[in-house]
Design a protein around this motif. Sequence first.
Motif, PDB file in Angstrom:
ATOM      1  N   SER A 127      50.576 120.268  30.816  1.00 20.84           N
ATOM      2  CA  SER A 127      51.168 119.226  29.967  1.00 20.84           C
ATOM      3  C   SER A 127      50.467 118.639  29.218  1.00 20.84           C
ATOM      4  N   TRP A 128      49.066 118.797  28.326  1.00 22.67           N
ATOM      5  CA  TRP A 128      48.596 118.087  27.993  1.00 22.67           C
ATOM      6  C   TRP A 128      47.815 119.136  26.533  1.00 22.67           C
ATOM      7  N   ALA A 129      48.551 120.835  26.909  1.00 20.08           N
ATOM      8  CA  ALA A 129      48.286 121.612  25.483  1.00 20.08           C
ATOM      9  C   ALA A 129      48.094 120.953  24.706  1.00 20.08           C
ATOM     10  N   GLY A 130      49.638 120.723  24.246  1.00 16.35           N
ATOM     11  CA  GLY A 130      50.139 120.260  23.211  1.00 16.35           C
ATOM     12  C   GLY A 130      49.080 119.274  21.944  1.00 16.35           C
ATOM     13  N   VAL A 131      47.960 119.051  22.914  1.00 12.38           N
ATOM     14  CA  VAL A 131      47.289 117.738  21.677  1.00 12.38           C
ATOM     15  C   VAL A 131      46.465 119.010  20.871  1.00 12.38           C
ATOM     16  N   TRP A 132      46.805 120.558  21.124  1.00 13.48           N
ATOM     17  CA  TRP A 132      45.468 120.908  20.075  1.00 13.48           C
ATOM     18  C   TRP A 132      46.512 121.754  19.595  1.00 13.48           C
ATOM     19  N   ALA A 163      50.237 124.709  40.544  1.00 14.47           N
ATOM     20  CA  ALA A 163      48.955 123.921  39.740  1.00 14.47           C
ATOM     21  C   ALA A 163      49.025 123.641  38.068  1.00 14.47           C
ATOM     22  N   GLY A 164      47.501 122.508  38.920  1.00 12.61           N
ATOM     23  CA  GLY A 164      47.544 122.274  37.031  1.00 12.61           C
ATOM     24  C   GLY A 164      46.542 123.984  36.163  1.00 12.61           C
ATOM     25  N   ALA A 165      46.728 123.062  34.910  1.00 16.24           N
ATOM     26  CA  ALA A 165      45.552 124.337  34.462  1.00 16.24           C
ATOM     27  C   ALA A 165      44.578 123.754  34.318  1.00 16.24           C
ATOM     28  N   CYS A 171      41.078 117.626  30.887  1.00 19.19           N
ATOM     29  CA  CYS A 171      41.500 116.231  30.279  1.00 19.19           C
ATOM     30  C   CYS A 171      41.036 114.854  31.777  1.00 19.19           C
ATOM     31  N   TYR A 172      41.711 115.076  32.994  1.00 19.29           N
ATOM     32  CA  TYR A 172      41.643 114.413  33.762  1.00 19.29           C
ATOM     33  C   TYR A 172      39.840 113.917  34.004  1.00 19.29           C
ATOM     34  N   MET A 173      39.689 114.892  34.503  1.00 21.40           N
ATOM     35  CA  MET A 173      37.823 114.924  35.179  1.00 21.40           C
ATOM     36  C   MET A 173      37.124 113.978  33.821  1.00 21.40           C
ATOM     37  N   VAL A 174      37.283 114.755  32.752  1.00 28.89           N
ATOM     38  CA  VAL A 174      36.241 114.039  31.612  1.00 28.89           C
ATOM     39  C   VAL A 174      36.982 112.522  31.209  1.00 28.89           C
ATOM     40  N   ILE A 188      48.451 117.925  41.309  1.00 30.41           N
ATOM     41  CA  ILE A 188      48.074 118.511  40.557  1.00 30.41           C
ATOM     42  C   ILE A 188      46.056 118.575  40.294  1.00 30.41           C
ATOM     43  N   LEU A 189      46.041 117.213  40.810  1.00 37.90           N
ATOM     44  CA  LEU A 189      44.830 116.789  41.001  1.00 37.90           C
ATOM     45  C   LEU A 189      43.711 116.721  41.972  1.00 37.90           C
ATOM     46  N   VAL A 190      44.521 117.583  43.046  1.00 36.49           N
ATOM     47  CA  VAL A 190      44.090 117.876  44.213  1.00 36.49           C
ATOM     48  C   VAL A 190      42.781 118.880  44.046  1.00 36.49           C
ATOM     49  N   VAL A 191      43.261 119.685  42.959  1.00 37.83           N
ATOM     50  CA  VAL A 191      41.787 120.136  42.657  1.00 37.83           C
ATOM     51  C   VAL A 191      40.308 120.030  42.286  1.00 37.83           C
TER      52      VAL A 191
END
Length: 355
Positions: free
Chosen positions: A220-225, A156-158, A164-167, A89-92
């Motif tokens: 994958s990390w939507a569940g933190v909200w 693709a990653g959402a 999350c990774y970019m921040v 997903i991090l190719v974007v």
Amino acid sequence: MITTTHNRETISMQSLKNDLLLKALRGEKVSRPPVWMMRQAGRYLPEYQELRAKYDFFTRVQTPELAAAITIQPVDIIDTDAAILFSDILVVPQAMGLTVEMIEGRGPVLPKTIKSFEDVNALVVEEAASQLQYVYNAIKVTKQQLNNRVPLIGFAGAPWTLFCYMVEGKGSKTWDKAKTLCYTQPELAHALLQKITDVTIAYLKQQIVAGADCVQLFDSWAGVWDKQDFLTYAHPYNKQIVEAVKNDAPFTLFAKGVWHSLVEMQDTGANALGLDWANTAAFARGLTGNNITLQGNYDPAKLMQSPEKITKDVHQMINDFGVQRYIVNLGHGITPQIPVSHARAFIDAVKSWKE
């Protein structure tokens, strides 16, 4: 030459030897549910480990012949009903101008993170998707080598997960920095999320043009909200992507941990919703009215059980979800320690199921 999406999909469906996945995604009747596993092209396979020992991660991802070989391994070895492209997903974020390093034992690291509007404005957007030609080439090589055995899934990653990774610049259990940016600088957060969304739409469309038979968006990390914040910072961008791409190819939306918003996700028009193991068939079917294909949701850790227990569990899972509008899968990606024989037992259990 195929000149339209409609013709491309029709020809693909007619020529595939095994089109169970596409039938299930379109809500057509099937004799049994299709089965594949998230992260099926990966570290649990000795054949993958051999290539991993020879080539670094991004060499594997960026070399079409290597990516194709890894993509096809689980089809050959455990006989899945679909192949999912080996990529990341991090190719974007890479294509948008950020450096991404894969460090052994630590996972992905982004040395420069997004902190300001200046950082956001410096990101590549319009040309980003064209920087990923190696992905499209890998799809073309994979399709040729699969020779119409099974469908090929692009992905693709959402936006929120990439955000999350970019921040944060690395993995996290809580993603506090990313959430804090949303709470303290919402305009900045939305600007970044929108740019990721625009690139992701173009990226998925190009994957489909290259030959992907269907696509999946991983949040994958939507569940933190909680529900309100999911519907503010994640869902609107996922919805934009689904609506922009769904007419080009069947679309699966997978947001881990978001049991509370299945109805809203269904309303995007996605063909299927992925479920993690914390959900139940009865709950998910009840919320969605049995009007959409569901995918999942076996806990990958349970693949450490005996093949006999895996078979029993899978048969019960199919009985619970029902045969129609269902894709058998895991609740998240298969983990490296799973024996190949147990992964094969999971696949075989679906094929041995009888009403």
